[in-house]
Motif scaffolding. Sequence first.
Motif, PDB file in Angstrom:
ATOM      1  N   LYS A  59     -22.231  -0.179   5.213  1.00  0.00           N
ATOM      2  CA  LYS A  59     -23.168   0.934   5.349  1.00  0.00           C
ATOM      3  C   LYS A  59     -22.501   2.282   5.110  1.00  0.00           C
ATOM      4  CE  LYS A  59     -22.838   1.404  10.348  1.00  0.00           C
ATOM      5  NZ  LYS A  59     -23.547   1.351  11.611  1.00  0.00           N
ATOM      6  N   HIS A  60     -21.181   2.356   5.260  1.00  0.00           N
ATOM      7  CA  HIS A  60     -20.467   3.613   5.038  1.00  0.00           C
ATOM      8  C   HIS A  60     -20.189   3.868   3.556  1.00  0.00           C
ATOM      9  CE1 HIS A  60     -20.002   4.107   9.305  1.00  0.00           C
ATOM     10  NE2 HIS A  60     -19.495   2.891   9.405  1.00  0.00           N
ATOM     11  N   THR A  61     -20.370   2.856   2.733  1.00  0.00           N
ATOM     12  CA  THR A  61     -20.042   2.971   1.314  1.00  0.00           C
ATOM     13  C   THR A  61     -21.265   2.938   0.412  1.00  0.00           C
ATOM     14  OG1 THR A  61     -18.005   1.758   1.827  1.00  0.00           O
ATOM     15  CG2 THR A  61     -18.501   2.059  -0.482  1.00  0.00           C
ATOM     16  N   VAL A  62     -22.375   2.428   0.904  1.00  0.00           N
ATOM     17  CA  VAL A  62     -23.525   2.187   0.038  1.00  0.00           C
ATOM     18  C   VAL A  62     -24.040   3.453  -0.646  1.00  0.00           C
ATOM     19  CG1 VAL A  62     -25.323   2.303   1.822  1.00  0.00           C
ATOM     20  CG2 VAL A  62     -25.661   0.884  -0.197  1.00  0.00           C
ATOM     21  N   ASP A  63     -24.175   4.559   0.058  1.00  0.00           N
ATOM     22  CA  ASP A  63     -24.681   5.782  -0.566  1.00  0.00           C
ATOM     23  C   ASP A  63     -23.750   6.282  -1.664  1.00  0.00           C
ATOM     24  OD1 ASP A  63     -26.980   5.841   0.987  1.00  0.00           O
ATOM     25  OD2 ASP A  63     -26.082   7.131   2.511  1.00  0.00           O
ATOM     26  N   GLU A  64     -22.460   6.297  -1.379  1.00  0.00           N
ATOM     27  CA  GLU A  64     -21.485   6.728  -2.386  1.00  0.00           C
ATOM     28  C   GLU A  64     -21.558   5.830  -3.616  1.00  0.00           C
ATOM     29  OE1 GLU A  64     -16.655   7.264  -2.993  1.00  0.00           O
ATOM     30  OE2 GLU A  64     -17.401   6.130  -1.273  1.00  0.00           O
ATOM     31  N   VAL A 100     -24.092   3.926  -4.761  1.00  0.00           N
ATOM     32  CA  VAL A 100     -25.342   4.112  -5.504  1.00  0.00           C
ATOM     33  C   VAL A 100     -25.350   5.441  -6.244  1.00  0.00           C
ATOM     34  CG1 VAL A 100     -27.842   4.432  -5.236  1.00  0.00           C
ATOM     35  CG2 VAL A 100     -26.668   2.593  -4.002  1.00  0.00           C
ATOM     36  N   GLN A 101     -24.864   6.505  -5.615  1.00  0.00           N
ATOM     37  CA  GLN A 101     -24.884   7.837  -6.226  1.00  0.00           C
ATOM     38  C   GLN A 101     -23.782   8.055  -7.254  1.00  0.00           C
ATOM     39  OE1 GLN A 101     -24.942  10.580  -2.923  1.00  0.00           O
ATOM     40  NE2 GLN A 101     -26.829   9.722  -2.116  1.00  0.00           N
ATOM     41  N   SER A 102     -22.851   7.142  -7.374  1.00  0.00           N
ATOM     42  CA  SER A 102     -21.709   7.304  -8.282  1.00  0.00           C
ATOM     43  C   SER A 102     -22.077   7.231  -9.762  1.00  0.00           C
ATOM     44  CB  SER A 102     -20.667   6.221  -8.001  1.00  0.00           C
ATOM     45  OG  SER A 102     -21.159   4.951  -8.434  1.00  0.00           O
TER      46      SER A 102
END
Length: 95
Positions: A3-8, A10-12
């Motif tokens: 959960k700490h990596t998913v946003d980064e 997806v937005q990469s």
Amino acid sequence: LFKHTVDEFVQSGVYDLEMTDGSVYFSEAFAFVSFCRLHEVDTVFESGVYKGLSTEVWSLFAKEVTGIDIFLSTEAETRLANRANVRLLAGDGRA
């Protein structure tokens, strides 16, 4: 962990990369990137570049990526030419 990596992830822009046959799956890449974040890994050494997709994915997240392959393909070299944090080497990664 994830959960700490998913946003980064997806937005990469990783999902905008062109997939190639035999390349890393995005789910595998996500797991690897999450592991690297957890252990504060910022340098990736990859043995076996093939067409360069996984190398390109690692370049989105790592400060430095070095890929080595016995036969560097023109496709990989072209794909990675504009990635300033990627270095490609021709050679045997087992040596």
